[in-house]
Design a protein around this motif. Structure first.
Motif, PDB file in Angstrom:
ATOM      1  N   LEU A 285      -2.457  -5.399   3.214  1.00 48.75           N
ATOM      2  CA  LEU A 285      -1.918  -6.021   1.887  1.00 48.75           C
ATOM      3  C   LEU A 285      -0.953  -5.172   1.243  1.00 48.75           C
ATOM      4  O   LEU A 285       0.091  -5.567   0.741  1.00 48.75           O
ATOM      5  CB  LEU A 285      -2.937  -6.372   1.014  1.00 48.75           C
ATOM      6  CG  LEU A 285      -2.666  -7.122  -0.308  1.00 48.75           C
ATOM      7  CD1 LEU A 285      -2.239  -8.583   0.281  1.00 48.75           C
ATOM      8  CD2 LEU A 285      -3.733  -7.385  -1.340  1.00 48.75           C
ATOM      9  N   SER A 286      -1.229  -3.911   1.344  1.00 50.09           N
ATOM     10  CA  SER A 286      -0.144  -2.897   0.720  1.00 50.09           C
ATOM     11  C   SER A 286       1.294  -2.939   1.717  1.00 50.09           C
ATOM     12  O   SER A 286       2.338  -2.965   0.924  1.00 50.09           O
ATOM     13  CB  SER A 286      -0.556  -1.411   0.556  1.00 50.09           C
ATOM     14  OG  SER A 286      -0.776  -0.933   1.970  1.00 50.09           O
ATOM     15  N   LEU A 287       1.048  -3.091   3.225  1.00 44.71           N
ATOM     16  CA  LEU A 287       2.401  -3.483   3.656  1.00 44.71           C
ATOM     17  C   LEU A 287       3.160  -4.524   3.471  1.00 44.71           C
ATOM     18  O   LEU A 287       4.589  -4.806   3.294  1.00 44.71           O
ATOM     19  CB  LEU A 287       1.993  -3.331   5.237  1.00 44.71           C
ATOM     20  CG  LEU A 287       1.591  -1.806   5.875  1.00 44.71           C
ATOM     21  CD1 LEU A 287       1.170  -1.827   7.212  1.00 44.71           C
ATOM     22  CD2 LEU A 287       3.025  -0.792   5.539  1.00 44.71           C
ATOM     23  N   PHE A 288       2.203  -5.634   3.241  1.00 41.06           N
ATOM     24  CA  PHE A 288       2.885  -6.956   2.987  1.00 41.06           C
ATOM     25  C   PHE A 288       3.561  -6.977   1.585  1.00 41.06           C
ATOM     26  O   PHE A 288       4.573  -7.591   1.518  1.00 41.06           O
ATOM     27  CB  PHE A 288       1.812  -7.979   2.927  1.00 41.06           C
ATOM     28  CG  PHE A 288       2.028  -9.493   2.525  1.00 41.06           C
ATOM     29  CD1 PHE A 288       2.515 -10.233   3.503  1.00 41.06           C
ATOM     30  CD2 PHE A 288       2.042  -9.851   1.428  1.00 41.06           C
ATOM     31  CE1 PHE A 288       2.703 -11.461   3.467  1.00 41.06           C
ATOM     32  CE2 PHE A 288       2.486 -11.269   0.909  1.00 41.06           C
ATOM     33  CZ  PHE A 288       3.064 -12.166   2.132  1.00 41.06           C
ATOM     34  N   ILE A 289       2.983  -6.451   0.703  1.00 42.63           N
ATOM     35  CA  ILE A 289       3.599  -6.347  -0.827  1.00 42.63           C
ATOM     36  C   ILE A 289       5.044  -5.404  -0.832  1.00 42.63           C
ATOM     37  O   ILE A 289       5.892  -6.059  -1.375  1.00 42.63           O
ATOM     38  CB  ILE A 289       2.464  -5.872  -1.948  1.00 42.63           C
ATOM     39  CG1 ILE A 289       1.236  -6.767  -1.885  1.00 42.63           C
ATOM     40  CG2 ILE A 289       3.228  -5.437  -2.862  1.00 42.63           C
ATOM     41  CD1 ILE A 289       0.318  -6.263  -2.695  1.00 42.63           C
ATOM     42  N   GLN A 290       4.692  -4.589   0.131  1.00 43.78           N
ATOM     43  CA  GLN A 290       6.162  -3.771   0.097  1.00 43.78           C
ATOM     44  C   GLN A 290       7.282  -4.144   1.210  1.00 43.78           C
ATOM     45  O   GLN A 290       8.564  -4.489   0.761  1.00 43.78           O
ATOM     46  CB  GLN A 290       5.933  -2.269   0.643  1.00 43.78           C
ATOM     47  CG  GLN A 290       5.064  -1.502  -0.284  1.00 43.78           C
ATOM     48  CD  GLN A 290       4.723  -0.046   0.223  1.00 43.78           C
ATOM     49  OE1 GLN A 290       5.941   0.735  -0.220  1.00 43.78           O
ATOM     50  NE2 GLN A 290       3.924   0.336   0.609  1.00 43.78           N
TER      51      GLN A 290
END
Length: 537
Positions: free
Chosen positions: A309-314
């Motif tokens: 999710l952190s990669l998706f958001i960035q």
């Protein structure tokens, strides 16, 4: 002074050392502060990795070891750390662990090269492996069974669960402070631990009681085979989750095989020695064994959620590192709410229902994340590239992500508290440290295994799409490197959503285990002391 280690000793605070009962609040602050520091350090450096790589000239392929090295030492040494606390005094080992962690953080903060930084991360893992199981065991020896201990476990569980989210926020903020303090901001992600660890170690003798020591009973063959076996598994799982290596890599396979073989030898050794590192009786209780199993499955899905999710958001939505950290702030708030709610309910409702509902909530949240969708056609990618925007810039955080972060965090809080209680409840006093070590080991190894499995799932579903997109982009005149980068962004969502779906299945399996096998009653959690001698059946 009460004999805290003898099985037939009364409840820990029946006859506390003079003055200690007046400081239970401060004791909890120390334990929680140490646990938060240990957990958040697994994620606080993530956002700073590009800056670290640039300043110390570390190759991209080796940057992952800044995270993996910590997890490797932490997960591999937890059993040993828990047993050392039982044998040489939990407060003493807790203090040593905090001091080691602080010194290692200081070394990392002033690291001048790759070797120095990676060595400091391994040393931090050692300090964490000593401090973390001792911290959990100190709760059982400091707080009386019942509401007081339940509240203490709720705070401990909240710190454990919120640590990763707090680490992302703190890492993003500190990394941006270069011009304020005159140091590279990434160095502050390490140096911030130094005063916290030293102050907690200094104050521990004032607010925490020491347990009875049993020097000379350390199972050296078990310590060697068990530690090396866990190191092999954690290393293998971590390597399997890296795109550059994967499950088919020779060293991945060799590490996993060696780890399993050493753990088999460890099991044989433990069945024959007088004072085993891991007493088999720890697993003889069905409820306790179920708690250990579920506490491996749940972090496996939760840690993977943070990663993808952190990669998706960035990468897909286009948030900055600091903005990404704050996107996870609701998780920290939600898990505190869930932990507080469950600590109150566990006095009136059986743990099965609280943890069962909590895991179902988390499974629903992960299923919600698996429904995330962005336009990934070739024309969409070209339009985004030409405009300098992001593929998922129109994804609404508040409607598509926020509700599921809140749902999962509350579910995790409702899961961790009762399972932490049931995992260490009715353990013999001399086994509480190793019981805590087993619980922490399950979380660390489960997290590493979860990332490896879900990373493989993600790569499998993304690879086909990435190949097709790269080919189509090349036919439209996009240079090879540009086509490769755009194809990665375009295929990432498909891989991530598949990983979220598998994560939901993992937590659903854990929920089924809770509903079927977790049979301890809430009235029993208000009692203390070991079970009856008969453990068979």
């Amino acid at each position: 002074m009460t004999d805290l280690s003898h099985p037939e000793a009364p409840a820990p605070d029946t006859h506390p050392e003079e003055g200690k009962q007046l400081h239970l609040g401060w004791a909890l602050v120390l334990i929680s502060m140490a646990q938060l520091m240990v957990v958040l350090d697994a994620s606080i450096a993530n956002i700073a990795l590009p800056f670290i790589g640039n300043d110390l000239e570390i190759a991209d392929a080796n940057l992952t070891w800044i995270v993996t090295g910590y997890a490797l030492a932490f997960g591999g040494l937890l059993l040993l750390g828990g047993r050392l606390g039982d044998l040489y005094g939990r407060r003493r080992v807790f203090m040593i662990g905090l001091a080691v962690f602080a010194v290692a953080s200081f070394i990392g903060g002033f690291a001048q090269n790759e070797a120095m930084l990676l060595a400091s991360r391994g040393l931090q893992g050692l300090g964490a492996a000593l401090a973390s199981p001792a911290a959990l065991a100190l709760i059982t020896t400091t707080f009386p069974a019942g509401p007081a201990r339940n509240r203490a476990f709720a705070v401990y569980a909240a710190m454990s669960g919120a640590g990763a989210a707090v680490g992302l926020i703190l890492g993003g903020w500190l990394t941006g402070l270069d011009d304020v303090v005159g140091l590279e901001g990434w160095r502050l992600t390490f140096l911030i631990n130094v005063p916290i660890g030293l102050i907690a170690a200094f104050l521990a003798p004032r607010f925490l009681r020491e347990s009875e020591s049993h020097p000379g009973e350390l199972d050296v063959p078990g310590a060697i085979t068990g530690t090396l076996g866990l190191l092999g598994l954690v290393y293998g799982f971590s390597r399997a989750g890296e795109e550059a290596h994967g499950w088919g890599d020779t060293w991945t396979i060799a590490s996993l095989v060696a780890g399993i073989a050493l753990l088999v030898v460890f099991a044989v050794v433990e069945s024959r020695v007088k004072h085993p590192l891991l007493p088999v009786r720890v697993f003889n209780n069905r409820t306790r064994a179920t708690s250990f199993l579920v506490m491996a499955l749940v972090p496996a899905a939760m840690f993977a959620m943070f990663y993808f999710l952190s990669l998706f958001i960035q990468l897909v939505i286009g948030y900055s590192p600091l903005h990404t950290g704050f996107a996870f702030l609701p998780f920290s708030v939600g898990i505190v709410i869930g932990a507080g709610l469950s600590s109150n309910l566990v006095n009136r409702i059986d743990p099965r229902y609280i943890a069962g509902v909590g895991t179902l909530m988390a499974a629903v949240a992960l299923f919600g994340f698996s429904r995330l969708s962005v336009p990934t056609g070739t024309d969409d990618l070209l339009a985004v590239a030409n405009s300098g925007g992001f593929l998922g810039a129109d994804v609404n955080y508040w409607s598509s992500i926020f509700p599921f972060i809140v749902l999962m965090s509350i579910g995790m809080g409702m899961t961790f508290v009762p399972l932490t209680l049931t995992a260490v409840h009715h353990l013999r006093s001399e086994d509480s440290g190793i019981g805590s070590g087993v619980l922490n080991t399950m979380q660390q190894v489960g997290g590493a295994l979860g990332l490896a499995i879900l990373g493989t799932v993600s790569l499998h579903f993304a690879d086909g799409t990435k190949t097709d997109l790269a080919r189509d982009l090349a036919t439209k005149g996009v240079p090879p490197e540009g086509a490769k980068g755009l194809a990665y962004i375009g295929s990432f969502t498909e891989g991530a959503t598949a990983a979220f779906l598998v994560g939901a299945v993992l937590i659903a399996i854990g929920s089924a285990a809770i509903w079927l096998f977790l049979n301890v009653k809430h009235e029993e959690l208000a009692t203390d002391g070991p079970e009856t001698p008969v453990h068979v059946g």
